[in-house]
Scaffold this active site. Sequence first.
Site, PDB file in Angstrom:
ATOM      1  N   SER A  82       0.813  -1.221   0.000  1.00  0.00           N
ATOM      2  CA  SER A  82       0.000   0.000   0.000  1.00  0.00           C
ATOM      3  C   SER A  82       0.846   1.270   0.000  1.00  0.00           C
ATOM      4  O   SER A  82       0.470   2.261  -0.615  1.00  0.00           O
ATOM      5  CB  SER A  82      -0.899   0.033   1.235  1.00  0.00           C
ATOM      6  OG  SER A  82      -1.849  -0.973   1.147  1.00  0.00           O
ATOM      7  N   HIS A 141       7.791  -3.929   5.174  1.00  0.00           N
ATOM      8  CA  HIS A 141       8.091  -2.983   6.255  1.00  0.00           C
ATOM      9  C   HIS A 141       9.574  -3.015   6.639  1.00  0.00           C
ATOM     10  O   HIS A 141      10.094  -2.043   7.196  1.00  0.00           O
ATOM     11  CB  HIS A 141       7.267  -3.325   7.507  1.00  0.00           C
ATOM     12  CG  HIS A 141       5.798  -3.133   7.319  1.00  0.00           C
ATOM     13  ND1 HIS A 141       5.176  -1.945   7.606  1.00  0.00           N
ATOM     14  CD2 HIS A 141       4.839  -3.958   6.848  1.00  0.00           C
ATOM     15  CE1 HIS A 141       3.874  -2.058   7.333  1.00  0.00           C
ATOM     16  NE2 HIS A 141       3.650  -3.259   6.871  1.00  0.00           N
ATOM     17  N   ASP A 172       3.287 -10.829   5.556  1.00  0.00           N
ATOM     18  CA  ASP A 172       4.016 -10.629   4.300  1.00  0.00           C
ATOM     19  C   ASP A 172       4.757 -11.905   3.911  1.00  0.00           C
ATOM     20  O   ASP A 172       5.373 -11.977   2.842  1.00  0.00           O
ATOM     21  CB  ASP A 172       5.022  -9.482   4.446  1.00  0.00           C
ATOM     22  CG  ASP A 172       4.329  -8.190   4.855  1.00  0.00           C
ATOM     23  OD1 ASP A 172       3.179  -7.983   4.421  1.00  0.00           O
ATOM     24  OD2 ASP A 172       4.916  -7.409   5.619  1.00  0.00           O
ATOM     25  N   ARG A 214      -1.616   1.076  13.166  1.00  0.00           N
ATOM     26  CA  ARG A 214      -1.367   2.270  12.356  1.00  0.00           C
ATOM     27  C   ARG A 214      -2.556   3.213  12.396  1.00  0.00           C
ATOM     28  O   ARG A 214      -3.670   2.828  12.704  1.00  0.00           O
ATOM     29  CB  ARG A 214      -1.026   1.891  10.922  1.00  0.00           C
ATOM     30  CG  ARG A 214      -2.149   1.219  10.170  1.00  0.00           C
ATOM     31  CD  ARG A 214      -1.710   0.939   8.728  1.00  0.00           C
ATOM     32  NE  ARG A 214      -2.587  -0.004   8.091  1.00  0.00           N
ATOM     33  CZ  ARG A 214      -2.244  -0.789   7.082  1.00  0.00           C
ATOM     34  NH1 ARG A 214      -1.015  -0.769   6.627  1.00  0.00           N
ATOM     35  NH2 ARG A 214      -3.098  -1.609   6.530  1.00  0.00           N
ATOM     36  N   ALA A 288       6.771   3.478   7.005  1.00  0.00           N
ATOM     37  CA  ALA A 288       6.373   4.434   8.035  1.00  0.00           C
ATOM     38  C   ALA A 288       5.128   4.057   8.823  1.00  0.00           C
ATOM     39  O   ALA A 288       5.108   4.158  10.056  1.00  0.00           O
ATOM     40  CB  ALA A 288       6.128   5.794   7.370  1.00  0.00           C
ATOM     41  N   ASP A 289       4.065   3.645   8.142  1.00  0.00           N
ATOM     42  CA  ASP A 289       2.748   3.693   8.796  1.00  0.00           C
ATOM     43  C   ASP A 289       2.658   2.935  10.104  1.00  0.00           C
ATOM     44  O   ASP A 289       2.033   3.408  11.052  1.00  0.00           O
ATOM     45  CB  ASP A 289       1.621   3.264   7.826  1.00  0.00           C
ATOM     46  CG  ASP A 289       1.808   1.866   7.249  1.00  0.00           C
ATOM     47  OD1 ASP A 289       2.907   1.322   7.348  1.00  0.00           O
ATOM     48  OD2 ASP A 289       0.825   1.339   6.677  1.00  0.00           O
ATOM     49  N   ASP A 496      -4.166  -0.964  -5.638  1.00  0.00           N
ATOM     50  CA  ASP A 496      -2.791  -0.583  -5.294  1.00  0.00           C
ATOM     51  C   ASP A 496      -1.796  -1.732  -5.404  1.00  0.00           C
ATOM     52  O   ASP A 496      -0.592  -1.511  -5.506  1.00  0.00           O
ATOM     53  CB  ASP A 496      -2.740   0.056  -3.895  1.00  0.00           C
ATOM     54  CG  ASP A 496      -3.286  -0.860  -2.811  1.00  0.00           C
ATOM     55  OD1 ASP A 496      -4.015  -1.827  -3.123  1.00  0.00           O
ATOM     56  OD2 ASP A 496      -2.994  -0.594  -1.630  1.00  0.00           O
ATOM     57  N   HIS A 526       0.563 -10.051   0.008  1.00  0.00           N
ATOM     58  CA  HIS A 526       0.304  -9.443  -1.292  1.00  0.00           C
ATOM     59  C   HIS A 526       0.927 -10.334  -2.374  1.00  0.00           C
ATOM     60  O   HIS A 526       1.575 -11.328  -2.052  1.00  0.00           O
ATOM     61  CB  HIS A 526       0.933  -8.045  -1.367  1.00  0.00           C
ATOM     62  CG  HIS A 526       0.418  -7.111  -0.329  1.00  0.00           C
ATOM     63  ND1 HIS A 526       1.046  -5.943  -0.001  1.00  0.00           N
ATOM     64  CD2 HIS A 526      -0.681  -7.172   0.464  1.00  0.00           C
ATOM     65  CE1 HIS A 526       0.368  -5.316   0.934  1.00  0.00           C
ATOM     66  NE2 HIS A 526      -0.679  -6.043   1.244  1.00  0.00           N
TER      67      HIS A 526
HETATM   68  O1  LIG Z   1      -0.879  -4.461   6.570  1.00  0.00           O
HETATM   69  C1  LIG Z   1       0.215  -4.014   6.174  1.00  0.00           C
HETATM   70  O2  LIG Z   1       0.957  -3.334   6.862  1.00  0.00           O
HETATM   71  C2  LIG Z   1       0.675  -4.341   4.773  1.00  0.00           C
HETATM   72  C3  LIG Z   1       1.256  -5.721   4.763  1.00  0.00           C
HETATM   73  O3  LIG Z   1       2.385  -5.772   5.563  1.00  0.00           O
HETATM   74  O4  LIG Z   1      -0.403  -4.266   3.887  1.00  0.00           O
HETATM   75  P1  LIG Z   1      -0.701  -2.913   3.074  1.00  0.00           P
HETATM   76  O5  LIG Z   1       0.539  -2.598   2.301  1.00  0.00           O
HETATM   77  O6  LIG Z   1      -1.853  -3.303   2.173  1.00  0.00           O
HETATM   78  O7  LIG Z   1      -1.060  -1.869   4.029  1.00  0.00           O
HETATM   79 MN   LIG Z   2      -2.958  -1.955  -0.059  1.00  0.00          MN
HETATM   80 MN   LIG Z   3      -2.116  -5.356   2.641  1.00  0.00          MN
END
Ligand SMILES: O=C(O)[C@@H](CO)OP(=O)(O)O
Ligand SMILES: [Mn+2]
Ligand SMILES: [Mn+2]
Length: 584
Positions: A82, A141, A172, A214, A288-289, A496, A526
């Site tokens: 994402s 991440h 992941d 997040r 980051a998130d 995405d 993903h």
């Molecule tokens: O959940 C998340 O943090 C990621 C997978 O690690 O998914 P996404 O990139 O869709 O947010």
């Molecule tokens: Mn996504």
């Molecule tokens: Mn995801």
Amino acid sequence: MGSKGQNAWKLADHPKLPKGKTIAMVVLDGWGEARPDEYNCIHVADTPTMDSFKTTAPEKWRLIKAHGSAVGLPSEDDMGNSEVGHNALGAGRIFAQGAKLVDSALASGKIYGGEGFKYIKQSFDNGTLHLIGLLSDGGVHSRLDQLQLLLKGAAEQGAKRIRVHFLTDGRDVLDGSSVGFVETLEKDMSNLREKGVDAQIASGGGRMYVTMDRYENDWNVVKRGWDAQVLGEAPYKFRSAVEAVKKLREEPKANDQYLPPFVIVDESGNPVGPIKDGDAVVTFNFRADRMTMLAKALEYADFDKFDRVRVPKIYYAGMLQYDGELKLPSQYLVSPPEIERTSGEYLVHNGVRTFACRTLGYLRSETVKFGHVTFFWNGNRSGCFNEKMEEYVEIPSDVGITFNVQPKMKALEIAEKARDAILSGKFDQIRVNLPNGDMVGHTGDIEATVVACKVADEAVKVLRFAVDCGRVACVFPRTIIDAIEQVGGIYVITADHGNAEDMVKRDKSGEPQLDKSGKLQILTSHTLKPVPIAIGGPGLKAGTRFRNDVPTGGLANVAATVMNLHGFIAPDDYEPTLIEVVDN
Ligand SMILES: O=C(O)[C@@H](CO)OP(=O)(O)O
Ligand SMILES: [Mn+2]
Ligand SMILES: [Mn+2]
């Protein structure tokens, strides 16, 4: 750019496409295109709307790349995600992403000469260096090989005492792979000890239950991590991390994503690595998130989201700076990609001129994905560019559940808010993220993911419902496309990255792979698949269609496309538009 003044932001008019159309920009999260078999939940689900784009208007439907180099990742084996996906969608260009920047800073050794490393080095003589992050080779991440290089490098640079606090993945990477990663890390720790470094694993827990929340969805997640990492307190205590993960996975329904927090204790039962005054902390995720909340707890003096009990005076650095607007954290080892001049910022500047007093950009999703269409879209920048022009609205997500029990999530609520925004006439671009395919896909629950895909499709589709309002039956537009039809607007539907379209690990020929015990290996992650993009709506000028001379188009080509649909030509350095207008 700002210093060059307003003119620098001015976009040229598109020679053929008009301004003033209301555009719905819909991102289906985790919605890729893959072979149609029983493990493709999008194929299995009833998805008439998304199917109809492909079958009824093939010149307005195509696939675009959403992984690897198309989104700035180190290799073609890197699945999309994402962050990089929404970055590319919003920025219209491909930036070398965190994963790649950290790779090169480690390879060149530049990371050790930077300000951030010098800052944490101050702890090396008398304190402990703590490394906190996601332990896997998922590459979304963080990456294990980067952690390994950093451990080695820190020891060479003089760190004498090191503690690792890890989060297990299973999102992941395959569920159950945590054990192998922890074994590898244990080996690295023991190698360091042989070299005279006092190195140990200090705590752990599953990423979705400990630390990696997040968008401030649930601070309890971060608190559980804080208690284990900083205070050395957790409901489970073990002498070894491998034992911890193996034991905790024995619980029925246990999985890597949701392991409870634990601390490693010494022979007298004392935690081996609470964070103390004079220590250094590095959060080693580059993305980051899911590190921002912990970064706030570690850095902010006036933090009030939970009782930290003890706030050690530490030298804290992020692997990257996670939020450029908040400058958080203030110290970091590698500079983040400078994603500037994003399409949102351009549109705000150009909207002042064309649609004065109107609001541009109505962006929404529920909390678990909220920041995707705002923070990531705007180049990892929190907040709006211009509050008078933008409104960011959020629907609270359900807290404390895994989304396979609630596969509908808040998709219909999101769609209805988007509908209202479209019908209000106050906005030119309505941007939404429908999270279902992704969030439910990550649970690995195939049945629930099929429901999730159906609901996401419903949230997009034309669905009228009649209400008896007196003598006449009134027809209200129910969802996004229906509202777009009503206002004569345009829709752009894309995704995405992939997820729900493939729920099993496959061998090279694409057949589902079984594990040693003959069990199907469920893919929670993903994928490397391309994603669809469809355009349409009554506002789309006749003759507008996808070009066929951009065969390698990816997510970064969408921004120029959308700028065209708003009546502008994208800046020269943007990836080319995907559309052309042919005279009939
Ligand atoms: O959940 C998340 O943090 C990621 C997978 O690690 O998914 P996404 O990139 O869709 O947010
Ligand atoms: Mn996504
Ligand atoms: Mn995801």
